[in-house]
Design an enzyme around this catalytic site. Structure first.
Site, short mmCIF file in Angstrom:
data_model
loop_
_atom_site.label_atom_id
_atom_site.label_comp_id
_atom_site.label_asym_id
_atom_site.label_seq_id
_atom_site.Cartn_x
_atom_site.Cartn_y
_atom_site.Cartn_z
N CYS A 58 37.41 42.50 29.36
CA CYS A 58 36.98 41.11 29.36
C CYS A 58 35.54 41.03 29.84
CB CYS A 58 37.86 40.30 30.31
SG CYS A 58 39.59 40.21 29.82
N GLU A 60 34.38 39.27 32.17
CA GLU A 60 34.31 39.29 33.64
C GLU A 60 34.24 40.73 34.15
OE1 GLU A 60 36.50 37.57 31.77
OE2 GLU A 60 37.21 35.78 32.82
N CYS A 93 41.85 35.67 32.48
CA CYS A 93 43.21 36.14 32.18
C CYS A 93 43.86 36.66 33.46
CB CYS A 93 43.16 37.22 31.10
SG CYS A 93 42.57 38.83 31.68
N CYS A 96 42.19 39.80 34.95
CA CYS A 96 40.92 39.50 35.63
C CYS A 96 41.18 38.79 36.97
CB CYS A 96 40.01 38.65 34.75
SG CYS A 96 39.21 39.60 33.45
N TYR A 131 50.25 40.34 43.83
CA TYR A 131 50.43 41.76 44.13
C TYR A 131 49.38 42.19 45.14
CZ TYR A 131 49.74 46.78 43.42
OH TYR A 131 49.57 48.12 43.61
ZN LIG Z 1 40.31 38.97 31.55
#
Ligand SMILES: [Zn+2]
Length: 138
Positions: A58, A60, A93, A96, A131
């Protein structure tokens, strides 16, 4: 979820992300369709575009990778953009969100709120009950 209003530097960050996408958009191939920009706490900005593949990256990831490669470790705000997205803003997402939470747990993310208005939010609010990596040392 706590939201923050965008200031002038945030709109400039969006503009930079849009510009890097425009410079690297490959019309007809669509390997690079998202522009990203991350602002460090010292004010430096790093840019990235996504690299499409089954396990691609991505925008990011590319932007924060450029920043880390340059020696940056303190991050303030990140944005991802797409020319056809509402307000040109894309929410990160899940992958990310997890990466940003691990690397920079106090970073703010520019995205659209539920009413479609551009706002900044804290990454921890985008990934509740997340997590947590467990590091076992000797
Ligand atoms: Zn992402």
């Amino acid at each position: 979820m706590r939201t923050y209003e965008l200031d002038q530097s945030d709109f400039e960050l969006i503009e930079m992300a849009m510009n890097v996408l425009e410079k690297n958009f490959d019309d007809g191939v669509y390997n690079h369709t998202v522009g990203g920009a991350i602002r460090c706490k010292n004010g430096n900005v790093y840019l990235g575009v996504n690299c499409y593949e089954i396990h691609g990256s991505c925008a990011e990831y590319i932007a924060i990778g450029a920043a880390i490669t340059a020696g940056e470790r303190e991050f303030e705000t990140i944005v991802a953009t797409h020319d056809k997205a509402h307000n040109h803003l894309l929410a990160p997402c899940g992958n990310c969100r997890q990466m940003l939470l691990n690397y920079c747990p106090d970073i703010k993310i520019i995205l659209n709120d539920e009413a479609g208005n551009p706002v900044k939010v804290e990454v921890k609010d985008l990934l509740p009950l997340s997590y947590k990596r467990i590091i076992v040392s000797d």
